[in-house]
Design a protein around this motif. Structure first.
Motif, mmCIF file in Angstrom:
data_model
loop_
_atom_site.group_PDB
_atom_site.id
_atom_site.type_symbol
_atom_site.label_atom_id
_atom_site.label_comp_id
_atom_site.label_asym_id
_atom_site.label_seq_id
_atom_site.Cartn_x
_atom_site.Cartn_y
_atom_site.Cartn_z
ATOM 1 N N UNK A 144 0.828 -1.203 0.000
ATOM 2 C CA UNK A 144 0.000 0.000 0.000
ATOM 3 C C UNK A 144 0.866 1.258 0.000
ATOM 4 N N UNK A 145 2.051 1.188 0.659
ATOM 5 C CA UNK A 145 2.920 2.351 0.752
ATOM 6 C C UNK A 145 3.656 2.640 -0.558
ATOM 7 N N UNK A 146 3.572 1.746 -1.532
ATOM 8 C CA UNK A 146 4.297 1.922 -2.800
ATOM 9 C C UNK A 146 3.404 2.366 -3.932
ATOM 10 N N UNK A 147 2.105 2.544 -3.684
ATOM 11 C CA UNK A 147 1.168 2.703 -4.803
ATOM 12 C C UNK A 147 1.389 3.974 -5.612
ATOM 13 N N UNK B 1 8.206 6.558 -12.224
ATOM 14 C CA UNK B 1 9.502 7.026 -12.705
ATOM 15 C C UNK B 1 9.668 8.524 -12.453
ATOM 16 N N UNK B 2 8.600 9.277 -12.623
ATOM 17 C CA UNK B 2 8.661 10.718 -12.407
ATOM 18 C C UNK B 2 8.288 11.115 -10.981
ATOM 19 N N UNK B 3 7.970 10.079 -10.176
ATOM 20 C CA UNK B 3 7.566 10.355 -8.792
ATOM 21 C C UNK B 3 8.163 9.296 -7.865
ATOM 22 N N UNK B 4 9.450 9.418 -7.568
ATOM 23 C CA UNK B 4 10.062 8.447 -6.665
ATOM 24 C C UNK B 4 9.487 8.574 -5.269
ATOM 25 N N UNK B 5 9.446 7.432 -4.581
ATOM 26 C CA UNK B 5 8.906 7.385 -3.219
ATOM 27 C C UNK B 5 9.963 6.773 -2.309
ATOM 28 N N UNK B 6 10.223 7.451 -1.205
ATOM 29 C CA UNK B 6 11.122 6.908 -0.187
ATOM 30 C C UNK B 6 10.264 6.239 0.878
ATOM 31 N N UNK B 7 10.563 4.961 1.119
ATOM 32 C CA UNK B 7 9.704 4.148 1.976
ATOM 33 C C UNK B 7 10.075 4.305 3.445
ATOM 34 N N UNK B 8 9.006 4.268 4.275
ATOM 35 C CA UNK B 8 9.212 4.360 5.720
ATOM 36 C C UNK B 8 9.366 2.975 6.343
ATOM 37 N N UNK C 93 15.446 3.870 1.536
ATOM 38 C CA UNK C 93 15.205 3.107 0.319
ATOM 39 C C UNK C 93 14.179 3.839 -0.535
ATOM 40 N N UNK C 94 14.588 4.140 -1.810
ATOM 41 C CA UNK C 94 13.716 4.868 -2.723
ATOM 42 C C UNK C 94 13.368 3.967 -3.900
ATOM 43 N N UNK C 95 12.114 4.018 -4.324
ATOM 44 C CA UNK C 95 11.654 3.205 -5.449
ATOM 45 C C UNK C 95 10.981 4.095 -6.476
ATOM 46 N N UNK C 96 10.949 3.660 -7.733
ATOM 47 C CA UNK C 96 10.302 4.410 -8.804
ATOM 48 C C UNK C 96 9.212 3.572 -9.499
#
Length: 618
Positions: free
Chosen positions: A67-70, A74-81, A112-115
């Motif tokens: 749910x935290x990765x939704x 590519x244009x909006x990287x998310x750093x996970x908690x 940790x950052x994901x795209x």
């Protein structure tokens, strides 16, 4: 009083009768997993626990809450908690429902950052993915394949119940002695129950071989009665025919009922099918190949009724090399040698003698000639049933023609190459005809022409226009074998043992007799024929004949005096079109090897100066 068979029943009817008369409840036994390959499950097998028992990572990476990765893109990287570092096979901690491959993660300062978003349960092996606890692994009546034992181990199964059939083997005959004992005159090594146990154990039966039983009705009855109490099936070896000491049928009738005495098969006609205490009792004929036929064609198929996995023999369509006539009325089973020559399967019948066990050793297939058939003509396309895997049959090297003991040594040298040399002893002329018909790979020959030369004249005559190579095996000594050191000139008036018509040895004898002015009728026994050199020497040693003509190595093997008559050229004739066949190349390589030369020297009577040399005919 002369006994008669009660009836003679067709083979197919016997199999129907067995199925009708006996319900065939299987026995079971518990075995360790290590012995399970090839056995048949008696009941369903269930997993003792789930595999895996908890969620596991399927990749190296990070466990996340999907749910935290939704919103990751590519244009909006998310750093996970919420992240847990995992490797393949690690437990996915509670609360996490996906794994992202480490290649798709950017790590900096412990963040940790994901795209790219992760789907729920991505790269996660959920609990029970392979097998859920209590789920069925295998049903009953399943034949376990070797690779499946690994799965059973994974699922916690270390022992299991399998189907078996308890078979009691009762060998009868006052003449019997155990294997490993050299038989005196009138004694016989008991081999039928050895063979039966091996064949039946291989399909999952559990056989008990009982002690030898003397030829008295009382002792046979007691042994059969005991075996019936302790087994599901009883097989009584020998005593099934109609001789004065054949008591099996009478004993079975006394204890129960004889259903069949005499089956329309050759070999195997004297077999008995009986019932004692509702259990089948089978009387095997004493001759080994008759016993083999009954086990293979009746007992093994019958064991399928109990649930045992009895494989069928693979059928090959092949050209038969010689006529095989028979009378209508019986199914006839003939052992044979099968091989592929020039891309075409050919099959050659072996001896039909029911006591000739070497026929079974040499054979790699057999033929069933149906009871309504009058047999086959040479050249017919027929069905041959394999006794070996097809891969082994495809490597068979067919050598047809003159016999010599060195062929066995060549066969041994070729085994490490994965090649089975199968030799059929039909004499030099028989080999030339087989070569002419392209039914063998090589034809051993030593045919003496009137002009004193060997082999080439006959090949030119019988294979005109065919390119043939002659590979010299050796120059070999032929001579007179006897106990008294007889010379060739001294043969008249002495009991003689001869080789078959068409053999090079027979031609050499006749040539020598003509040169010496000796009429063949002066040799008592001239018409009696055998097919091998060792058989000649054995007939002399046993006293059946006083003299014969054979190679020196055969006389030496039996420690008999030998008087040389001639040195002849023993060669293998090979059609040049098959020269590049890998089996033929390996054969020639073996003949030219130092190891083979050493064997020839040790055997004695062979001149190796031309061994391996090549002569071309045309």
């Amino acid at each position: 009083m002369v006994k008669r068979y009660l009836n003679v029943m067709p083979l197919d009817d016997v199999l129907v009768l067995l199925s009708r008369e006996f319900p065939c409840p299987p026995s079971t036994e518990t075995i360790p997993l290590e012995e399970a390959s090839g056995r048949v499950t008696a009941s369903p097998l269930f997993g003792n626990y789930s595999v895996p028992e908890i969620h596991l990572a399927a990749m190296d990476g990070i466990a996340v809450v999907s749910e935290e990765t939704k919103d990751a893109a590519e244009q909006h990287p998310v750093t996970l908690r919420t992240v847990a570092r995992v490797n393949t096979g690690n437990v996915v901690p509670p609360g996490y429902d996906a794994v992202i491959m480490i290649e798709d993660v950017w790590e900096a300062d412990g963040n940790y950052t994901i795209r790219k978003s992760a789907a729920p349960w991505q790269h996660v092996r959920p609990a029970g993915e392979d097998l859920a606890e209590s789920e069925m692994v295998m049903p009953s009546r399943h034949r376990i394949r070797p690779h499946e034992t690994g799965a059973l181990a994974t699922y916690g199964i270390t022992g299991l119940d399998v189907i078996t059939v308890r078979v009691g083997l009762v060998p009868t005959g006052s003449e019997l002695i155990p294997a490993g004992t050299r038989p005196a005159p009138g004694q016989v090594v008991e081999s039928n129950t050895v063979m039966a146990k091996a064949m039946l154990d291989a399909v999952g039966a559990r056989c008990t071989r009982y002690p030898f039983v003397e030829d008295t009705p009382e002792k046979i009855r007691d042994a059969v009665e005991k075996a019936v109490k302790e087994n599901d099936i009883v097989i009584v070896s020998a005593g099934s025919s109609a001789g004065t000491k054949d008591f099996s049928a009478d004993v079975i009738a006394e204890l129960g009922e004889v259903l069949v005495h005499g089956i329309a098969t050759k070999p195997g006609k004297p077999a008995i099918i009986g019932k004692v205490d509702k259990k089948p009792v089978v009387g095997l004929p004493g001759y080994p190949l008759s016993a083999l036929t009954v086990i293979r064609e009746i007992i093994l198929p019958f064991l399928r009724n109990y649930g045992l996995a009895v494989p069928d023999h693979e059928v090959i369509r092949a050209t038969i090399t010689s006529a095989l006539p028979k009378e209508i009325g019986s199914d006839e089973f003939v052992l044979c040698t099968l091989g592929k020559v020039g891309g075409r399967w050919t099959v050659s019948p072996q001896s039909k003698g029911a006591g000739v066990q070497m026929s079974a050793v040499r054979a790699n297939a057999y033929i069933r000639v149906p009871r309504e058939s009058e047999g086959y003509n040479a050249g017919d396309e027929i069905d041959a049933r394999l006794m070996v895997p097809i891969q082994e049959a495809e490597t068979a090297l067919l050598v047809t023609g003159s016999h010599d003991p060195v062929l066995d040594y060549l066969a041994d040298l070729l085994r490490p190459e994965g090649i089975s040399l199968i030799s059929t002893h039909v004499g030099s002329m028989g080999g030339i005809i087989a070569l002419k018909k392209d039914e063998c790979h090589a034809a051993p020959t030593h045919l003496l022409s009137p002009d004193g030369t060997y082999n080439t004249g006959y090949l030119q005559k019988y294979l005109p226009g065919t390119a043939v190579d002659l590979i010299c095996v050796a120059g070999r000594q032929q001579g007179v074998v006897s106990k008294s050191g007889l010379s060739f000139a001294g043969l008249p008036g002495h009991a003689f043992i001869n080789r078959q018509k068409g053999s090079g040895t027979r031609m050499l004898l006749d040539y020598g007799l003509k040169q010496a002015g000796i009429d063949p009728s002066a040799l008592p026994g001239y018409e009696r024929e055998v097919t091998t050199h060792i058989a000649v020497a054995l007939a002399v040693k046993s006293g059946e004949a006083e003299a014969g003509l054979c190679v020196y190595s055969a006389a030496k093997a039996l420690n008999l005096p030998f008087v040389p008559v001639a040195q002849e050229r023993y060669e293998l004739a090979i059609r040049r079109e098959h020269a590049e066949d890998p089996r033929v190349r390996a054969l020639i390589k073996a003949i030219r090897s130092n190891e083979f030369r050493s064997i020839l020297s040790e055997l004695g009577g062979y001149d190796t100066s031309e061994t391996g040399s090549l002569r071309k005919v045309r």
